[in-house]
Design a protein around this motif. Structure first.
Motif, mmCIF file in Angstrom:
data_model
loop_
_atom_site.group_PDB
_atom_site.id
_atom_site.type_symbol
_atom_site.label_atom_id
_atom_site.label_comp_id
_atom_site.label_asym_id
_atom_site.label_seq_id
_atom_site.Cartn_x
_atom_site.Cartn_y
_atom_site.Cartn_z
ATOM 1 N N LEU A 76 -1.028 -6.940 -10.198
ATOM 2 C CA LEU A 76 -2.270 -6.257 -9.848
ATOM 3 C C LEU A 76 -1.950 -4.845 -9.392
ATOM 4 O O LEU A 76 -1.119 -4.641 -8.511
ATOM 5 N N LEU B 199 -11.536 -7.454 1.465
ATOM 6 C CA LEU B 199 -10.479 -7.684 0.469
ATOM 7 C C LEU B 199 -10.549 -6.655 -0.660
ATOM 8 O O LEU B 199 -11.634 -6.367 -1.165
ATOM 9 N N LEU C 105 -10.532 -5.924 -4.214
ATOM 10 C CA LEU C 105 -10.761 -6.737 -5.408
ATOM 11 C C LEU C 105 -9.957 -6.188 -6.580
ATOM 12 O O LEU C 105 -9.218 -6.922 -7.240
ATOM 13 N N ARG D 221 0.876 -1.175 0.000
ATOM 14 C CA ARG D 221 0.000 0.000 0.000
ATOM 15 C C ARG D 221 0.906 1.216 0.000
ATOM 16 O O ARG D 221 1.927 1.245 0.699
ATOM 17 N N ARG E 117 -7.136 -14.486 -6.620
ATOM 18 C CA ARG E 117 -7.460 -15.020 -5.300
ATOM 19 C C ARG E 117 -8.489 -16.134 -5.386
ATOM 20 O O ARG E 117 -8.549 -17.014 -4.541
ATOM 21 N N PHE E 118 -9.343 -16.092 -6.431
ATOM 22 C CA PHE E 118 -10.433 -17.056 -6.558
ATOM 23 C C PHE E 118 -10.453 -17.762 -7.914
ATOM 24 O O PHE E 118 -10.934 -18.882 -8.021
ATOM 25 N N PRO F 67 -15.728 -14.789 -1.080
ATOM 26 C CA PRO F 67 -14.814 -13.648 -0.932
ATOM 27 C C PRO F 67 -15.168 -12.807 0.286
ATOM 28 O O PRO F 67 -16.345 -12.552 0.554
ATOM 29 N N GLN F 68 -14.155 -12.370 1.009
ATOM 30 C CA GLN F 68 -14.358 -11.562 2.209
ATOM 31 C C GLN F 68 -14.495 -10.089 1.825
ATOM 32 O O GLN F 68 -13.752 -9.587 0.978
#
Lengths: 237, 73
Positions: A120, B13, B15, A86, A159-160, B9-10
């Motif tokens: 990302l 987070l 995205l 960040r 992540r998914f 998904p939390q």
């Protein structure tokens, strides 16, 4: 959440028996105003399994990946190290690149210096209309005297979502295609034959639906020592 | 790219790392039929690294707002 807060997710690969030092901020200014607000390291096995999480002190200039990951990598082999940063967009006009040195312990070969692959973020919304596709990458080989075999290392930072990546190796006018499936946070090293049909490997391209972390790799035979470790280059429209 | 029955998904987070959209913001916008949110239109389109995750979340969060298209429509 501050309106100037920005985020960048980058990744590299760590193998056992290498010194691997990551500059947290490339070209940090002497007053260290250009400091990350936070940086978290997470480490994944080839199957995407989370192996380690580590908050990084952003006051540090460099991070010694070998000191952190040698034990894990001896157990699991090559691991993907993911840097979740960040930063204040007002402090970093574009993005806070991480750069790194990688050097095999005891080798007389000079260290390799490379930009850590950013997958990302780091492309602020203010840029608006994107002028390039960055999920199509390429690398043109300048055949040197050291590397005897080549590969690409690809990591899915989703992540998914799983990803399919196409790897195209070019040998003159011939093209050899291979498709790699990667689950979330999974990674793979894809070998590139140095020769096909009597033609030498000249170029490699990777294509995927979304951007992956990727490197082109050259190794010396028979030791397997890295002599090339570099990010691929994005196609321009 | 595949989604399937994966993890939930939390909300906290991030995205999209370019627009700083969180999963929670995306979930609420989809539930309210307000996607895309003003200022977040470029989600998934800039670095593209989150596009797979955006599609994964969209499939989970999207509320049908219209009847499916028929072959004769």
């Amino acid at each position: 959440m501050s309106s100037s807060l920005s985020a960048l997710l980058s990744a590299t690969f760590y193998e056992p028996d290498y010194e691997h030092l990551v500059e947290l901020v490339h070209q940090r200014d002497p007053e260290a105003r250009r400091r990350l607000l936070s940086l978290d390291l997470s480490v994944f096995g080839a199957d995407g399994k989370l192996l380690l999480e580590h908050p990084v002190d952003t006051r540090d200039e460099t991070l010694d990946l070998g000191a952190l990951l040698a034990h894990t990598a001896r157990q699991h082999g090559r691991v993907m190290a993911v840097f979740d940063a960040r930063y204040d967009a007002g402090v970093f006009p574009y993005r806070p690149h991480h750069y790194a040195y990688v050097h095999r312990k005891g080798s007389a070969t000079p260290a390799l210096y490379y930009a850590v692959s950013a997958a990302l973020g780091g492309v602020p919304d203010r840029i608006g209309d994107m002028s390039r596709l960055n999920n199509f990458d390429a690398y043109v080989f300048r055949r040197g005297p050291h590397a005897a075999r080549y590969s690409v290392m690809l990591g899915n930072l989703g992540r998914f979502a799983s990803a399919e990546a196409q790897v195209f190796a070019y040998y003159g006018a011939e093209r050899v295609e291979r498709t790699i499936a990667l689950g979330p946070r999974a990674h793979a090293e894809v070998a590139l034959a140095p020769e096909h049909g009597g033609q030498l490997l000249t170029r490699v391209e990777t294509k995927s639906l979304f951007r992956l972390a990727g490197y082109v790799v050259g190794r010396r035979e028979p030791s397997g020592e890295l002599v090339l470790f570099d990010h691929l280059f994005t196609f321009f429209k | 790219m595949t989604t399937g029955a994966g993890p939930e998904p939390q909300d906290a987070l991030i995205l999209c790392y370019c627009t700083m959209l969180t999963v929670g913001e995306f979930r609420r916008a989809c539930a309210a039929g307000r996607w895309p949110l003003p200022g977040k239109e470029n989600t998934g389109k800039l670095c593209t690294g989150c596009l797979g995750d955006v599609l994964y979340c969209l499939e989970r969060f999207e509320t049908p707002t219209r009847a499916p298209l028929s072959a004769t429509s």
